[in-house]
Design a protein around this motif. Structure first.
Motif: not given
Lengths: 163, 145
Positions: B36-41, B82-88, B92-98
Motif C-alpha cells: 500500500x505504501x508503494x502504491x501511494x508513492x 522523508x525525502x520522498x515526502x519532500x519531493x512529492x 507518508x509518515x505522520x510525526x506530529x503528536x495527535x
C-alpha cells in the motif's frame, strides 16, 4: 496440448486464475506450491500474501511484478518473494484485473537469465504458450472478457484452450 | 439467440485451501502495508504527471532504485521516506503528536421565521448542546429562540 483455465482466487481488485493440463490431477500453480513448500515455505508465504493483497487491496499493479519475462507484449511476467528473491512464479498479467498463474521454481543465485536454468526455462515456455493460447482463443471469439474486465467467459461449461 | 457466456469455474482443492490460509497475520499485515505504501508513492508520482525516469531524477537516484521502491517489497529508511515526502509534497509518515480532544465551537446565523412574526437574526454559537448568543449573555437552551 489442451489446458483448462480455472479461477482460484476472487478479489475486489484482481481475479487470479491458473491452468490445468487436461488429463493431469493438479494445476500448474498447485504443482508450484507442492514443489517448493518444503524448501521455500517462507518464500511461498510471502508470494501468497502478495497475491492476496493484490486481490483484495491494490490490484495487480505492474510494479509488483518482474515484467518482460516472455515475448514482447505477451504479458508474461514473474512474481517473486520479498527480500531474498529465491522463487520465480511465472504468470500472464492482463492489466490490473486478471492474472493467470503458471509454474516456476527456485532461481539459483549463480544464474543471471532464466534460460540458464532448465526448470525455469520450461515453466516460462509453458506460460508463454498459455498466453499465446488465450490470445488465439480471444481472437477466435471462443473466449471473451466480461463487461467489468475481471472474468474470462466462453460458451462452454469449462474453458479449455489449445496451447 | 445469443447464448449467455459462462465464466471459468472456481477451482478448489486442499492444496489451494491450505496455501491461501494466512497463519502469520503479522507478516501479512507487513506485506499489505509495504504494498500500500508503494502504491501511494506511485499514485503521487502519477498525480504530478511524472514518469519513473523523472521521479528518479528528482530524487537523484537511479531508475532501478525507483523500481525497487515501487515493487512493494522495499524496506524504506525513515530518511528516504522523508525525502520522498519532500519531493512529492505528500505525507507518508505522520510525526506530529495527535491533538487532544477539543470542543469545537461552531458559529452560525439562525433566522427564525414564523407565520405571525419574524425575528431579527441573531448570532449564536453551539456549545455543548446549548445555543449561546453572541449578541447578549443570555444562555439559551437548544431549540429556543
Amino acid at each position: 496440448m489442451k489446458v483448462e483455465i480455472v479461477k482460484i482466487l476472487q478479489g475486489d481488485y484482481t481475479n487470479f486464475y491458473t491452468a490445468k493440463i487436461v488429463g493431469e490431477d493438479l494445476s500448474l500453480f498447485e504443482n508450484f506450491i507442492i514443489e517448493n513448500k518444503n524448501k521455500h515455505q517462507k518464500e511461498l508465504e510471502n508470494i501468497r500474501n502478495r497475491i492476496k493483497v493484490m486481490a483484495h487491496n491494490t490490484g495487480a499493479r505492474e510494479t509488483f511484478f518482474k515484467i518482460k519475462e516472455g515475448l514482447p507484449g505477451d504479458g508474461v511476467c514473474a512474481l517473486y518473494d520479498e527480500e531474498e528473491k529465491n522463487l520465480r512464479l511465472y504468470c500472464v498479467r492482463y492489466g490490473k484485473l486478471v492474472v493467470v498463474l503458471g509454474g516456476g521454481g527456485e532461481k539459483p543465485k549463480t544464474i543471471r537469465a532464466l534460460q540458464e536454468n532448465k526448470k525455469l526455462k520450461d515453466e516460462n515456455d509453458l506460460v508463454k504458450r498459455i498466453s499465446k493460447g488465450i490470445s488465439k482463443a480471444m481472437k477466435n471469439r471462443y473466449l471473451q472478457w466480461s463487461a467489468d474486465g475481471m472474468e474470462l467467459e466462453c460458451d462452454d461449461d469449462k474453458i479449455i484452450i489449445e496451447i | 439467440m445469443e447464448t449467455k457466456k459462462k465464466q471459468a469455474k472456481v477451482y478448489k482443492s486442499k492444496v489451494l485451501e491450505d496455501f491461501f490460509t494466512v497463519k502469520d497475520t503479522k507478516e501479512y499485515k507487513r506485506t499489505e502495508n509495504n504494498m500500500l505504501l508503494a502504491l501511494r508513492i506511485e499514485k503521487a508520482v502519477e498525480a504530478r504527471g511524472w514518469n519513473r525516469t523523472r521521479f528518479a531524477k528528482e530524487m537523484n537516484v537511479e531508475s532501478s532504485v525507483i523500481t525497487k521502491w515501487l515493487s512493494g517489497t522495499h524496506n524504506f529508511t525513515c530518511n528516504t521516506l522523508f525525502d520522498i515526502e519532500d519531493v512529492l509534497k505528500i505525507c507518508l509518515v505522520n510525526t506530529k503528536e495527535p491533538h487532544n480532544t477539543q470542543t469545537i465551537l461552531n458559529t452560525f446565523e439562525i433566522k427564525i421565521v414564523t407565520p405571525k412574526q419574524s425575528f431579527q437574526p441573531h448570532s449564536y454559537y453551539l456549545n455543548g448542546g446549548n445555543f449561546m448568543s453572541l449578541s447578549n449573555t443570555t444562555k439559551l437552551h437548544y431549540g429556543e429562540s
